[in-house]
Design an enzyme around this catalytic site. Structure first.
Site: not given
Length: 378
Positions: A57, A134, A155, A220, A222, A240-241, A281, A297
């Site tokens: 990294r 990314d 931020n 994100q 699960k 989130c913004d 689907r 999903k």
């Protein structure tokens, strides 16, 4: 080879292919970044989605032997949605963060990076190149900061003077000795708005993020969402913004330069109830092209259930009861049971009791029990 001239030609070509900002940095080791990441790792603040090898990294030479320079690019994305649909009592809506509006930004940036790579290879056929966006090993933000794209804000986002923090980042490592640009000075100053308003206190201090508390990360995951964060989720389905929208540097910043980044309002701000019964689907057909679909999903459906509880949407009770009894996934069954109790529909008490008696999964059973307790309190 006139590397000064080559750099100017790369800059000019980048404008022609729709790159909004470009900067150049040396490929020396990111010592400060490595120290910071070591602290983050020790504190348990990392999300687990990033590269775990701190050497990779922070050391470009491990990714491209004899690396000399890094080209950093930025593309500005919209901050406002045209004709945004309204959430109504009959049809409550969720929201995807701005970084998941339009086509998946990984695809968009790779297209620009690929074109830039091809151009450089035409100019210097023997060049060695490695691109990433990314999900690569290097920190996009550290590269962008060193290359003068912007400064690293409190931020934890790169803030550019031109576009605020509403930019996607990517980079190309090369073995070409291109003249580096100067980093920008930090301009956050005494402003601490992002830290003060972070819904979960994930911004521990300016420039330090505890990813395990960050709503963008939590959306994100699960598994079951920790209960202390559910009320904070609101109607967010992905990302989130908040730490961007409160930033003074983003005031009035809204750019619509790239057609593929324009959001479809029905995808960026979808109705919640249809999400509950959507097949794999159908999900892929509707959401597969946006970055927020990468985890599948299940997290989106779990978040939709929590959002319906947030709205106390009694019209969703039949759908939630169906999930409670028939969904094969414990996380969805359990979250539905909790949500029914949160909404407070007393008539659903019998359904919760039945589900509790039949539930075999320990964690799902606990969540259904929470739903029963919430109803009993009412």
């Amino acid at each position: 080879m006139d590397y000064y001239q080559l750099k100017e030609e790369i800059i000019q070509y980048s404008k022609e292919i729709g790159i909004d900002k470009i900067g150049f940095a040396s490929a020396s080791v990111f010592d400060e970044l490595k120290q910071r990441l070591t602290v983050q790792q020790g504190l348990g603040y990392q999300s687990g989605f990033e590269e775990s090898d701190l050497e990779k990294r922070s050391n470009p030479d491990l990714l491209l032997p004899k690396a000399r320079s890094i080209i950093s690019i930025a593309l500005a994305y919209p901050s406002k949605m045209k004709a945004a649909p309204k959430s109504t009592k009959a049809d409550r809506r969720g929201i995807f963060c701005r970084a998941s509006w339009g086509q998946d930004y990984h695809v968009v940036l790779r297209d620009r990076l690929s074109k830039l790579e091809s151009y450089i290879k035409e100019k210097v056929p023997e060049v060695k190149i490695k691109s990433m966006v990314d999900t690569g090993e290097l920190s996009d933000r550290a590269v962008a900061q060193r290359a003068g794209i912007g400064w690293s804000g409190k931020n934890c986002a790169i803030i550019t003077p031109e576009f605020g923090s509403y930019v996607y980042l990517g980079e190309i490592i090369t073995n070409l000795p291109l003249l580096p640009d100067k980093p920008l000075e930090d301009q956050c100053g005494s402003c601490n708005k992002c830290v003060d308003v972070c819904p979960t206190g994930a911004l521990v201090q300016g420039g330090q993020l505890d990813s395990s508390k960050c709503i963008a990360f939590l959306t994100q995951t699960k598994g079951f969402l920790p209960e202390q964060y559910r009320a904070k989720l609101g109607n967010r389905l992905y990302g989130c913004d908040t730490c961007q929208t409160v930033c003074p540097e983003n005031k009035g910043k809204d750019f619509h330069f790239h057609e593929e980044m324009e959001p479809d309002p029905e995808i960026a701000k979808p109705k919640l109830k249809p999400l509950l019964t959507m097949s794999n689907r159908e999900f892929k057909e509707k959401f597969g092209h946006v970055s927020g679909s990468w985890r599948g999903k299940k997290p989106i459906q779990r978040n939709a259930i929590i959002a319906l509880a947030h709205f106390k949407d009694t019209t969703a009770i039949p759908d939630l009861i169906k999930l409670l009894h028939t969904d094969p996934r414990p996380v969805i069954r359990g979250t539905a049971g909790w949500a029914i109790g949160k909404i407070g529909e007393l008539e659903a008490s019998d359904e919760l009791q039945k589900a509790f008696a039949n539930e075999l999964d320990h964690d799902a059973k606990l969540e259904i029990e929470k739903g029963i307790e919430l109803l009993e309190r009412r």
